[in-house]
Enzyme design. Structure first.
Site, PDB file in Angstrom:
ATOM      1  N   HIS A  17       0.135 -17.622  11.395  1.00  0.00           N
ATOM      2  CA  HIS A  17      -1.041 -16.990  12.012  1.00  0.00           C
ATOM      3  C   HIS A  17      -1.057 -15.510  11.672  1.00  0.00           C
ATOM      4  O   HIS A  17      -0.583 -14.661  12.426  1.00  0.00           O
ATOM      5  CB  HIS A  17      -1.049 -17.191  13.522  1.00  0.00           C
ATOM      6  CG  HIS A  17      -2.402 -16.935  14.129  1.00  0.00           C
ATOM      7  ND1 HIS A  17      -3.173 -17.921  14.687  1.00  0.00           N
ATOM      8  CD2 HIS A  17      -3.135 -15.800  14.238  1.00  0.00           C
ATOM      9  CE1 HIS A  17      -4.310 -17.417  15.124  1.00  0.00           C
ATOM     10  NE2 HIS A  17      -4.310 -16.115  14.859  1.00  0.00           N
ATOM     11  N   GLU A 207      -7.395 -18.872  23.641  1.00  0.00           N
ATOM     12  CA  GLU A 207      -6.842 -17.553  23.942  1.00  0.00           C
ATOM     13  C   GLU A 207      -7.806 -16.835  24.880  1.00  0.00           C
ATOM     14  O   GLU A 207      -7.511 -16.645  26.063  1.00  0.00           O
ATOM     15  CB  GLU A 207      -6.602 -16.720  22.682  1.00  0.00           C
ATOM     16  CG  GLU A 207      -5.911 -15.386  23.045  1.00  0.00           C
ATOM     17  CD  GLU A 207      -5.728 -14.428  21.885  1.00  0.00           C
ATOM     18  OE1 GLU A 207      -4.737 -13.687  21.893  1.00  0.00           O
ATOM     19  OE2 GLU A 207      -6.588 -14.398  20.989  1.00  0.00           O
TER      20      GLU A 207
END
Length: 346
Positions: A17, A207
């Site tokens: 990521h 998130e």
């Protein structure tokens, strides 16, 4: 405690990521701004790293404005190649042996003749960097939630044309930007195109929005991994489904705190995810804006959650097992993790 002094820099790992523009060294973006006669905001010069929060639309706008300021400094082939090369160099210094760098080539395309040239420049430099830095580099092409879903299909077809399993290949297709914008279900067709080409489905979810958005991503995008996904912990049933489907969560603690998802690093629910059986690969997300890199995430796991070196090794294993690295790279990294764990602590 025994094992606490092993270097996390020396721990072999994969990095799943990391965003293209967000991977830049801060002095690199400053040099590129000077090169192209651009002025950067103070948050990228004298006040770096910026103070951020994305808990509301205003906070996200500031984050996006800074990101766009950095992205505007990338205006030619040399810039594109430099970003890939330096990302690989920085990852190599942190023990990362496999990097899946995520990029939306749309912004850079006008400077180099189109989407295909932009993509091929990045892939070519990924191959070169893989041969010189010690980190093998592959690419994830990501669509933006801020753009029309039909553009995502165009990017999915582009990604499919370059699909592969080794360094210098496109290995995945993602969906990034503010989770609160756009309808995830409208991107389902783009992900079907990518999956038919054998690409990993790696959308962002969970998130800024909670477990309900993780559920939507599971229903419509059939993910192999989830960018972030940390908020799956908010709903035991959603988290159970993530575990049962063997989905790797790309958890980025530094990002979570910088964007106001959690107040402190100790509040990031990493132990709860691991206790539930979730596979977690730690990531740095956007070091340019958050000021932390990959090993900082491992150091936080040790310091803020008291995780042992055995658990850190498990996190590193999950990172390579959740990757699209070829078999020989997987074997090498897994062997290196075992050797790191059995070595005598410094």
């Amino acid at each position: 405690m025994p094992g606490r002094t092993r270097s996390v820099h020396a721990l072999p790992k994969a990095h799943l990521h990391l965003h293209f523009t967000g991977s830049m060294r801060v002095h690199t973006v400053r040099e590129m701004a000077d090169k192209h006669g651009l002025r950067l905001p103070p948050a990228l010069t004298s006040q770096w790293p910026p103070q951020l929060s994305a808990r509301d639309e205003r906070g996200w706008f500031r984050f996006q404005r800074l990101y766009d300021s950095a992205r505007a400094c990338v205006q030619d082939e040399e810039d594109l190649r430099r970003i890939v090369r330096e990302a690989a160099e920085d990852d190599a210094a942190e023990g990362s042996r496999w990097l899946e760098l995520q990029v939306d080539p749309t912004t850079y395309a006008p400077f180099v003749g189109g989407l295909t040239p932009a993509t091929e420049i990045i892939l070519d430099e990924a191959r070169l960097a893989s041969g010189t830095t010690g980190t093998q580099v592959a690419i994830v092409i990501a669509a933006s939630r801020m753009r029309h879903p039909l553009e995502a299909r165009t990017l999915a077809r582009l990604a499919s044309q370059h699909a592969g399993y080794g360094p210098g290949s496109v290995v995945g297709f993602g969906l990034s930007n503010d989770e609160r914008r756009g309808l995830t279900s409208e991107f389902e067709a783009a992900f079907r195109i990518a999956r038919r080409a054998g690409l990993a489905s790696v959308p962002h979810a969970g998130e800024l929005l909670g477990a309900d958005h993780v559920q939507v991503a599971l229903d419509h995008l059939d993910p192999h991994r989830l960018g972030h996904g940390v908020r799956a912990v908010d709903n035991p049933e959603v988290l159970r489904r993530v575990v049962e489907k063997d989905i790797t969560l790309e958890v980025c603690p530094g990002s979570n705190v910088a964007l106001g998802v959690y107040r402190t690093l100790a509040d990031v629910p990493l132990p709860r995810l691991l206790d539930a059986g979730a596979k977690v690969a730690l990531g740095a997300d956007d070091p340019l804006l958050f000021g932390t890199r990959l090993t900082d995430q491992y150091l936080s796991a040790r310091k803020d959650h008291g995780l042992s070196d055995e658990v850190l090794a498990d996190l590193a294993r999950a990172s390579i097992e959740g990757s699209r690295a070829p078999a020989d790279v997987r074997r090498e990294v897994l062997q290196g993790i075992d050797e790191w764990l059995t070595a005598t602590p410094a």
